[in-house]
Design a protein around this motif. Structure first.
Motif, PDB file in Angstrom:
ATOM      1  N   GLU A  80       1.685 -12.886 -10.065  1.00 33.97           N
ATOM      2  CA  GLU A  80       1.533 -13.213  -8.644  1.00 33.97           C
ATOM      3  C   GLU A  80       2.489 -12.359  -7.811  1.00 33.97           C
ATOM      4  O   GLU A  80       3.659 -12.216  -8.126  1.00 33.97           O
ATOM      5  N   GLY A  81       1.958 -11.816  -6.762  1.00 30.19           N
ATOM      6  CA  GLY A  81       2.759 -10.974  -5.884  1.00 30.19           C
ATOM      7  C   GLY A  81       2.780  -9.532  -6.318  1.00 30.19           C
ATOM      8  O   GLY A  81       2.357  -8.637  -5.585  1.00 30.19           O
ATOM      9  N   TRP A  82       3.215  -9.271  -7.521  1.00 25.87           N
ATOM     10  CA  TRP A  82       3.302  -7.903  -8.029  1.00 25.87           C
ATOM     11  C   TRP A  82       1.916  -7.271  -8.160  1.00 25.87           C
ATOM     12  O   TRP A  82       1.762  -6.055  -7.980  1.00 25.87           O
ATOM     13  N   LYS A  83       0.922  -8.072  -8.451  1.00 25.36           N
ATOM     14  CA  LYS A  83      -0.419  -7.521  -8.634  1.00 25.36           C
ATOM     15  C   LYS A  83      -1.022  -7.000  -7.329  1.00 25.36           C
ATOM     16  O   LYS A  83      -2.039  -6.310  -7.338  1.00 25.36           O
ATOM     17  N   ASN A  84      -0.347  -7.291  -6.206  1.00 25.76           N
ATOM     18  CA  ASN A  84      -0.832  -6.811  -4.913  1.00 25.76           C
ATOM     19  C   ASN A  84      -0.484  -5.347  -4.650  1.00 25.76           C
ATOM     20  O   ASN A  84      -1.052  -4.727  -3.748  1.00 25.76           O
ATOM     21  N   PHE A  85       0.475  -4.799  -5.431  1.00 25.48           N
ATOM     22  CA  PHE A  85       0.835  -3.399  -5.253  1.00 25.48           C
ATOM     23  C   PHE A  85      -0.311  -2.518  -5.774  1.00 25.48           C
ATOM     24  O   PHE A  85      -0.762  -2.654  -6.911  1.00 25.48           O
ATOM     25  N   THR A 110       0.812  -1.221   0.000  1.00 29.30           N
ATOM     26  CA  THR A 110       0.000   0.000   0.000  1.00 29.30           C
ATOM     27  C   THR A 110       0.841   1.264   0.000  1.00 29.30           C
ATOM     28  O   THR A 110       0.425   2.293  -0.528  1.00 29.30           O
ATOM     29  N   ASP A 111       2.044   1.214   0.571  1.00 30.43           N
ATOM     30  CA  ASP A 111       2.858   2.419   0.750  1.00 30.43           C
ATOM     31  C   ASP A 111       3.824   2.690  -0.392  1.00 30.43           C
ATOM     32  O   ASP A 111       4.287   3.824  -0.567  1.00 30.43           O
ATOM     33  N   VAL A 112       4.148   1.670  -1.176  1.00 28.39           N
ATOM     34  CA  VAL A 112       5.207   1.789  -2.191  1.00 28.39           C
ATOM     35  C   VAL A 112       4.643   2.185  -3.548  1.00 28.39           C
ATOM     36  O   VAL A 112       3.591   1.682  -3.975  1.00 28.39           O
ATOM     37  N   LYS A 113       5.390   3.054  -4.225  1.00 28.98           N
ATOM     38  CA  LYS A 113       5.123   3.317  -5.644  1.00 28.98           C
ATOM     39  C   LYS A 113       6.021   2.390  -6.452  1.00 28.98           C
ATOM     40  O   LYS A 113       7.240   2.499  -6.402  1.00 28.98           O
ATOM     41  N   LEU A 114       5.422   1.490  -7.188  1.00 25.98           N
ATOM     42  CA  LEU A 114       6.157   0.520  -8.009  1.00 25.98           C
ATOM     43  C   LEU A 114       6.173   0.992  -9.454  1.00 25.98           C
ATOM     44  O   LEU A 114       5.118   1.218 -10.053  1.00 25.98           O
ATOM     45  N   THR A 115       7.373   1.135 -10.006  1.00 24.62           N
ATOM     46  CA  THR A 115       7.537   1.551 -11.400  1.00 24.62           C
ATOM     47  C   THR A 115       8.181   0.421 -12.184  1.00 24.62           C
ATOM     48  O   THR A 115       9.217  -0.127 -11.777  1.00 24.62           O
ATOM     49  N   VAL A 116       7.578   0.072 -13.319  1.00 28.44           N
ATOM     50  CA  VAL A 116       8.050  -1.030 -14.152  1.00 28.44           C
ATOM     51  C   VAL A 116       8.125  -0.552 -15.605  1.00 28.44           C
ATOM     52  O   VAL A 116       7.623   0.528 -15.931  1.00 28.44           O
ATOM     53  N   PRO A 117       8.734  -1.335 -16.490  1.00 24.20           N
ATOM     54  CA  PRO A 117       8.763  -0.928 -17.902  1.00 24.20           C
ATOM     55  C   PRO A 117       7.353  -0.734 -18.457  1.00 24.20           C
ATOM     56  O   PRO A 117       6.444  -1.539 -18.192  1.00 24.20           O
ATOM     57  N   LYS A 118       7.185   0.315 -19.207  1.00 22.98           N
ATOM     58  CA  LYS A 118       5.864   0.673 -19.721  1.00 22.98           C
ATOM     59  C   LYS A 118       5.237  -0.468 -20.506  1.00 22.98           C
ATOM     60  O   LYS A 118       4.034  -0.751 -20.369  1.00 22.98           O
ATOM     61  N   ALA A 122       1.658  -7.002 -17.592  1.00 31.02           N
ATOM     62  CA  ALA A 122       2.225  -8.274 -17.121  1.00 31.02           C
ATOM     63  C   ALA A 122       2.446  -8.226 -15.610  1.00 31.02           C
ATOM     64  O   ALA A 122       2.179  -9.216 -14.901  1.00 31.02           O
ATOM     65  N   TYR A 123       2.917  -7.100 -15.098  1.00 25.85           N
ATOM     66  CA  TYR A 123       3.118  -6.964 -13.656  1.00 25.85           C
ATOM     67  C   TYR A 123       1.785  -6.939 -12.922  1.00 25.85           C
ATOM     68  O   TYR A 123       1.661  -7.488 -11.830  1.00 25.85           O
ATOM     69  N   LYS A 124       0.801  -6.294 -13.514  1.00 24.46           N
ATOM     70  CA  LYS A 124      -0.512  -6.222 -12.870  1.00 24.46           C
ATOM     71  C   LYS A 124      -1.175  -7.591 -12.774  1.00 24.46           C
ATOM     72  O   LYS A 124      -2.066  -7.803 -11.930  1.00 24.46           O
ATOM     73  N   ASN A 125      -0.750  -8.512 -13.629  1.00 27.41           N
ATOM     74  CA  ASN A 125      -1.313  -9.857 -13.623  1.00 27.41           C
ATOM     75  C   ASN A 125      -0.450 -10.860 -12.861  1.00 27.41           C
ATOM     76  O   ASN A 125      -0.910 -11.970 -12.563  1.00 27.41           O
TER      77      ASN A 125
END
Length: 259
Positions: free
Chosen positions: A246-251, A228-236, A241-244
């Protein structure tokens, strides 16, 4: 082929420097060295006449007696040295004395340069160092026979961390309980992040992951509040893929940028 940051049962040097403090073979640009092998042209950084101070950058190679020597070891060069504040270890160093950083009470910046060779680090090596900024650009290994804690476990002053492109994994418990850690950057070579790697990192606010494919993570890789507290930045191009994944989709705060 890229390396993996991992915890194993490595051979850690128990050898002692055979010379007295201040006795060395040669000096180059204010740094002092012992020759390890004339045949292999290898040498070790050691203590000398003058105490090292400020930010020290160790070169991969030095010239001596008409020959070029590779710097492969770090002796007790900085033992009981409160004047050193920053250090860059070259890719050539693969072994360090277990007491290399004892009583380095002001060492706040450490760079382990990119390289393909593994560097062996004692689990307690940085106990006295108030590390604030850390860059790891290659494979590191440490002993796990005394528990699972890494050399960077509970580094409470650590604020910024960058895992370089020659690492393909972050092991279990690696940065656990670094309670001041606020910013993490992970280059595109990382494939896996282990259990509790960032557990207890309660100040974490920013993570940048450059890997086009989401690295594999565990359910307990991050602390619950990180989601909830972190801003996660990934390749555009990899945002969905990150939103789907496991684990990463919880951000809850995840965005894509050109990185």
């Amino acid at each position: 082929m890229k390396s993996v940051i991992k915890a194993v049962l490595p051979w850690l040097s128990e050898k002692k420097d055979t010379k007295f403090d201040g006795v060395y073979d040669f000096e180059s640009d204010g740094l002092y060295f012992d020759v390890l092998s004339v045949d292999d042209l290898t040498c070790r950084l050691t203590k000398g006449v003058n105490r090292y101070s400020g930010e020290v950058v160790i070169p991969d190679e030095v010239d001596y007696d008409g020959k070029t020597f590779k710097v492969t070891e770090l002796g007790n060069a900085f033992y009981d040295n409160e004047k050193i504040v920053g250090l860059t270890l070259p890719s050539s160093i693969i072994d360090m004395r277990k007491m290399a950083f004892i009583m380095c009470y002001n060492l706040s910046k450490l760079v382990i340069a990119d390289g393909k060779d593994t560097i062996f680090i004692s689990r307690d090596m940085f106990n006295h160092c108030p590390l604030v900024s850390l860059y790891i650009g290659r494979n590191i290994e440490w002993e796990v026979n005394c528990g699972n804690d890494s050399p960077f476990y509970r580094k409470r002053n650590l604020k910024t961390l960058h895992i370089g492109g020659y690492a393909t994994g972050i092991p279990d418990n690696c940065f656990s309980r670094c309670t001041s850690l606020s910013s993490v950057e992970i280059d595109d070579g990382v494939l896996t992040i282990g259990s509790n790697a960032f557990a207890g990192c309660t100040s974490l606010k920013k993570i940048v992951v450059k890997a086009p494919a989401p690295p594999s993570i565990k359910p307990d890789t991050f602390a619950n509040e990180n989601y909830t507290d972190v801003k996660l930045t990934v390749p555009k191009a990899s945002l969905q893929a990150y939103k789907n994944a496991e684990g990463w989709k919880n951000f809850r705060n995840i965005g894509g940028e050109t990185i």
